[in-house]
Design an enzyme around this catalytic site. Structure first.
Site, PDB file in Angstrom:
ATOM      1  N   ARG A   1       0.834  -1.207   0.000  1.00  0.00           N
ATOM      2  CA  ARG A   1       0.000   0.000   0.000  1.00  0.00           C
ATOM      3  C   ARG A   1       0.863   1.249   0.000  1.00  0.00           C
ATOM      4  O   ARG A   1       0.597   2.208   0.713  1.00  0.00           O
ATOM      5  CB  ARG A   1      -0.991  -0.024   1.166  1.00  0.00           C
ATOM      6  CG  ARG A   1      -2.317  -0.614   0.702  1.00  0.00           C
ATOM      7  CD  ARG A   1      -3.252  -0.946   1.825  1.00  0.00           C
ATOM      8  NE  ARG A   1      -3.290  -2.379   2.038  1.00  0.00           N
ATOM      9  CZ  ARG A   1      -3.434  -2.952   3.217  1.00  0.00           C
ATOM     10  NH1 ARG A   1      -3.556  -2.247   4.297  1.00  0.00           N
ATOM     11  NH2 ARG A   1      -3.464  -4.262   3.303  1.00  0.00           N
TER      12      ARG A   1
ATOM     13  N   ARG B   1      -3.696   5.708   1.390  1.00  0.00           N
ATOM     14  CA  ARG B   1      -4.351   6.849   2.035  1.00  0.00           C
ATOM     15  C   ARG B   1      -3.433   7.764   2.840  1.00  0.00           C
ATOM     16  O   ARG B   1      -3.864   8.790   3.331  1.00  0.00           O
ATOM     17  CB  ARG B   1      -5.493   6.356   2.924  1.00  0.00           C
ATOM     18  CG  ARG B   1      -6.722   5.984   2.111  1.00  0.00           C
ATOM     19  CD  ARG B   1      -7.753   5.295   2.965  1.00  0.00           C
ATOM     20  NE  ARG B   1      -7.176   4.073   3.525  1.00  0.00           N
ATOM     21  CZ  ARG B   1      -7.849   3.211   4.259  1.00  0.00           C
ATOM     22  NH1 ARG B   1      -9.094   3.435   4.562  1.00  0.00           N
ATOM     23  NH2 ARG B   1      -7.266   2.115   4.719  1.00  0.00           N
TER      24      ARG B   1
ATOM     25  N   ARG C   1      -9.568   9.898  -4.053  1.00  0.00           N
ATOM     26  CA  ARG C   1     -10.587   9.000  -3.509  1.00  0.00           C
ATOM     27  C   ARG C   1     -11.879   9.713  -3.150  1.00  0.00           C
ATOM     28  O   ARG C   1     -12.912   9.079  -2.979  1.00  0.00           O
ATOM     29  CB  ARG C   1     -10.025   8.239  -2.301  1.00  0.00           C
ATOM     30  CG  ARG C   1      -9.108   7.101  -2.665  1.00  0.00           C
ATOM     31  CD  ARG C   1      -9.858   5.860  -3.134  1.00  0.00           C
ATOM     32  NE  ARG C   1     -10.344   5.111  -1.993  1.00  0.00           N
ATOM     33  CZ  ARG C   1     -11.598   5.037  -1.613  1.00  0.00           C
ATOM     34  NH1 ARG C   1     -12.536   5.653  -2.282  1.00  0.00           N
ATOM     35  NH2 ARG C   1     -11.946   4.346  -0.557  1.00  0.00           N
TER      36      ARG C   1
ATOM     37  N   ASP D   1      -6.134  -4.724  -6.412  1.00  0.00           N
ATOM     38  CA  ASP D   1      -6.390  -5.379  -5.137  1.00  0.00           C
ATOM     39  C   ASP D   1      -6.452  -6.878  -5.388  1.00  0.00           C
ATOM     40  O   ASP D   1      -6.769  -7.305  -6.499  1.00  0.00           O
ATOM     41  CB  ASP D   1      -7.707  -4.888  -4.521  1.00  0.00           C
ATOM     42  CG  ASP D   1      -7.757  -5.233  -3.041  1.00  0.00           C
ATOM     43  OD1 ASP D   1      -7.314  -4.422  -2.222  1.00  0.00           O
ATOM     44  OD2 ASP D   1      -8.207  -6.350  -2.712  1.00  0.00           O
TER      45      ASP D   1
ATOM     46  N   TYR E   1     -11.710 -14.957   2.023  1.00  0.00           N
ATOM     47  CA  TYR E   1     -12.669 -13.880   1.759  1.00  0.00           C
ATOM     48  C   TYR E   1     -13.972 -14.448   1.196  1.00  0.00           C
ATOM     49  O   TYR E   1     -15.061 -14.014   1.552  1.00  0.00           O
ATOM     50  CB  TYR E   1     -12.089 -12.838   0.790  1.00  0.00           C
ATOM     51  CG  TYR E   1     -11.175 -11.856   1.493  1.00  0.00           C
ATOM     52  CD1 TYR E   1     -11.687 -10.929   2.395  1.00  0.00           C
ATOM     53  CD2 TYR E   1      -9.806 -11.859   1.268  1.00  0.00           C
ATOM     54  CE1 TYR E   1     -10.858 -10.033   3.054  1.00  0.00           C
ATOM     55  CE2 TYR E   1      -8.963 -10.966   1.929  1.00  0.00           C
ATOM     56  CZ  TYR E   1      -9.497 -10.056   2.820  1.00  0.00           C
ATOM     57  OH  TYR E   1      -8.689  -9.179   3.482  1.00  0.00           O
TER      58      TYR E   1
HETATM   59  O1  CP3 Z   1       0.396   0.271  -3.278  1.00  0.00           O
HETATM   60  C1  CP3 Z   1       0.092  -0.958  -3.232  1.00  0.00           C
HETATM   61  O2  CP3 Z   1       0.469  -1.747  -2.357  1.00  0.00           O
HETATM   62  C2  CP3 Z   1      -0.694  -1.519  -4.371  1.00  0.00           C
HETATM   63  C3  CP3 Z   1      -2.026  -1.801  -4.286  1.00  0.00           C
HETATM   64  C4  CP3 Z   1      -2.634  -2.866  -3.380  1.00  0.00           C
HETATM   65  C5  CP3 Z   1      -3.906  -2.682  -2.802  1.00  0.00           C
HETATM   66  N1  CP3 Z   1      -4.282  -3.854  -2.221  1.00  0.00           N
HETATM   67  C6  CP3 Z   1      -4.717  -1.443  -2.897  1.00  0.00           C
HETATM   68  C7  CP3 Z   1      -5.581  -1.147  -1.758  1.00  0.00           C
HETATM   69  C8  CP3 Z   1      -2.213  -4.152  -3.083  1.00  0.00           C
HETATM   70  C9  CP3 Z   1      -0.907  -4.842  -3.406  1.00  0.00           C
HETATM   71  C10 CP3 Z   1      -3.264  -4.768  -2.350  1.00  0.00           C
HETATM   72  C11 CP3 Z   1      -3.238  -6.167  -1.920  1.00  0.00           C
HETATM   73  C12 CP3 Z   1      -4.187  -6.623  -0.898  1.00  0.00           C
HETATM   74  N2  CP3 Z   1      -5.503  -6.285  -0.736  1.00  0.00           N
HETATM   75  C13 CP3 Z   1      -3.877  -7.600   0.075  1.00  0.00           C
HETATM   76  C14 CP3 Z   1      -2.550  -8.290   0.192  1.00  0.00           C
HETATM   77  C15 CP3 Z   1      -1.564  -7.452   0.917  1.00  0.00           C
HETATM   78  C16 CP3 Z   1      -1.938  -7.220   2.355  1.00  0.00           C
HETATM   79  O3  CP3 Z   1      -2.214  -6.074   2.677  1.00  0.00           O
HETATM   80  O4  CP3 Z   1      -1.952  -8.206   3.112  1.00  0.00           O
HETATM   81  C17 CP3 Z   1      -5.026  -7.803   0.855  1.00  0.00           C
HETATM   82  C18 CP3 Z   1      -5.168  -8.734   2.035  1.00  0.00           C
HETATM   83  C19 CP3 Z   1      -6.045  -6.974   0.319  1.00  0.00           C
HETATM   84  C20 CP3 Z   1      -7.442  -6.836   0.797  1.00  0.00           C
HETATM   85  C21 CP3 Z   1      -7.658  -5.444   1.249  1.00  0.00           C
HETATM   86  N3  CP3 Z   1      -7.970  -4.409   0.396  1.00  0.00           N
HETATM   87  C22 CP3 Z   1      -7.513  -4.909   2.551  1.00  0.00           C
HETATM   88  C23 CP3 Z   1      -7.190  -5.706   3.790  1.00  0.00           C
HETATM   89  C24 CP3 Z   1      -7.749  -3.522   2.468  1.00  0.00           C
HETATM   90  C25 CP3 Z   1      -7.602  -2.489   3.554  1.00  0.00           C
HETATM   91  C26 CP3 Z   1      -8.843  -2.035   4.184  1.00  0.00           C
HETATM   92  C27 CP3 Z   1      -8.710  -0.593   4.574  1.00  0.00           C
HETATM   93  O5  CP3 Z   1      -9.453   0.224   4.016  1.00  0.00           O
HETATM   94  O6  CP3 Z   1      -7.845  -0.267   5.402  1.00  0.00           O
HETATM   95  C28 CP3 Z   1      -8.036  -3.234   1.111  1.00  0.00           C
HETATM   96  C29 CP3 Z   1      -8.336  -1.910   0.533  1.00  0.00           C
HETATM   97  C30 CP3 Z   1      -7.187  -1.335  -0.223  1.00  0.00           C
HETATM   98  N4  CP3 Z   1      -6.556  -1.969  -1.234  1.00  0.00           N
HETATM   99  C31 CP3 Z   1      -6.621  -0.040  -0.060  1.00  0.00           C
HETATM  100  C32 CP3 Z   1      -5.616   0.099  -1.045  1.00  0.00           C
HETATM  101  C33 CP3 Z   1      -4.782   1.301  -1.356  1.00  0.00           C
HETATM  102  C34 CP3 Z   1      -7.059   1.022   0.968  1.00  0.00           C
HETATM  103  C35 CP3 Z   1      -7.925   1.805   0.382  1.00  0.00           C
HETATM  104  C36 CP3 Z   1      -8.838   2.781   0.021  1.00  0.00           C
HETATM  105  O7  CP3 Z   1      -9.938   2.778   0.610  1.00  0.00           O
HETATM  106  O8  CP3 Z   1      -8.543   3.588  -0.870  1.00  0.00           O
END
Ligand code: CP3
Length: 316
Positions: free
Chosen positions: A2, A6, A15, A51, A126
């Site tokens: 990430r 954010r 966003r 994602d 999931y």
């Molecule tokens: O910059 C990067 O790392 C690239 C993009 C990326 C995202 N998700 C964007 C994202 C990557 C590589 C992921 C992978 C992902 N998504 C994983 C594997 C890595 C890890 O974190 O363990 C998992 C488990 C997910 C599932 C997921 N998606 C989670 C747990 C969350 C966070 C929830 C939150 O809002 O805190 C997301 C949402 C997400 N995916 C965000 C981002 C930038 C946060 C987002 C937002 O609302 O804009």
């Protein structure tokens, strides 16, 4: 992880106008979001903005990404019959991802583009729980009680992930990371019996680019993981990086700064970064990284300080 998220004002601004899925489905916007932190901080890799749940949208699954929650599946798979509706995904439909990769290669010709996918267990969790779960009791109970349906679900996920990763390589990614974020919930025996063969199948099918396998809370699985065919093991901060390295032997390790140390400010973050570098003492192949995603409250100035510190204290 990430690194485009954010904690960056530009991302938060974007966003306000677009949902995360809208950004992912727009290659120009997504490439801009993915390249911004690389240009700003000098990271050594750009990770595709997407994602792990995205390929599930090509498998007949309805889902959303909720802020602060993550992926939410509206009709979780709780019976063997429901798995019958899940089929291998049409990953060729994810054209916007492949276009984003091409755009990133053009914008950042000197920086490797990292592609990724979720690993079958983490994706299945999931699908079965419906959202992130602490104990994964639904997933485990399904896995123990419906062994055949579990196998069929894991096979469909494995097939989809392989096709998706291969397509990303064809379109230009130079490194792949397989995210098994929640695999640490499993005992070593359950990992070996219900999950490991699928992970190994994926790793064995990927040729031509380095393969990173990542999980959190995997200290208890290190021995079981050590003979998988990854090139690099991504670990979190719950395990000492020197210990993990000895356990996986000939391969390399990625990690493992606790993202929370960045909330402690520059002095704390750099002290911990230094201790990781001392522990690995410039072993070839170490990929310095956070142990999990950058937290939204993180001060970008501390991120910059950590990147600069690592660059000045390592041989590249
Ligand atoms: O910059 C990067 O790392 C690239 C993009 C990326 C995202 N998700 C964007 C994202 C990557 C590589 C992921 C992978 C992902 N998504 C994983 C594997 C890595 C890890 O974190 O363990 C998992 C488990 C997910 C599932 C997921 N998606 C989670 C747990 C969350 C966070 C929830 C939150 O809002 O805190 C997301 C949402 C997400 N995916 C965000 C981002 C930038 C946060 C987002 C937002 O609302 O804009």
């Amino acid at each position: 992880m990430r690194q485009a998220g954010r904690y960056l004002p530009g991302y938060r601004e974007l966003r306000r106008a677009h949902s995360i899925l809208e950004i992912i489905r727009n290659p120009q916007l997504a490439a801009k979001v993915a390249s911004e932190p690389v240009l700003r901080f000098g990271f050594d890799g750009a990770i595709v903005f997407s994602d792990i749940i995205l390929p599930l949208t090509t498998m007949g699954v309805n889902l959303e990404l909720e802020e602060g929650v993550g992926p939410v599946i509206h009709e979780p798979l709780r019976t063997p019959d429901s798995v019958g509706h899940i089929f291998p995904g049409r990953v060729e439909d994810l054209t916007f991802i492949y276009r984003q990769i091409e755009l990133l290669r053009e914008t950042l010709p000197k920086v490797p583009v990292i592609g990724f996918a979720g690993a079958p267990f983490t994706l299945a969790s999931y699908l079965i729980e419906g959202r992130y779960s602490r104990e994964f009791e639904q997933t485990k109970s399904f896995m123990y009680r419906n062994t055949e349906a579990w196998g069929s679900l894991m096979n469909n996920l494995t097939e989809t992930v392989i096709a998706y990763l291969k397509a990303q390589v064809r379109h230009g990614v130079e490194v792949l990371q397989l995210f098994d974020s929640w695999v640490g919930a499993l005992s070593p025996n359950d990992f070996r019996e219900y999950v490991k063969p699928y992970v190994q199948q994926i790793l064995a099918e990927i040729v031509g680019v380095p393969r990173i396998y990542f999980g959190t809370s995997i200290a208890g699985l290190l021995q079981e993981l050590s003979d998988l065919e990854f090139d690099v093991l991504g670990i979190d901060w719950r395990v000492n990086i020197g210990v993990a390295w000895r356990e996986v032997g000939k391969k390399s390790v990625q990690g493992n700064l606790d993202p929370s140390t960045l909330l402690g400010g520059q002095v704390v973050a750099l002290k911990e970064a230094k201790s990781i570098l001392n522990e690995v003492s410039n072993r070839p192949g170490h990929v310095f990284n956070l142990g999990h995603g950058v937290l939204p409250q993180t001060d970008p100035a501390v991120v910059k300080a950590v990147v600069d510190f690592v660059h000045t204290h390592t041989e590249r």
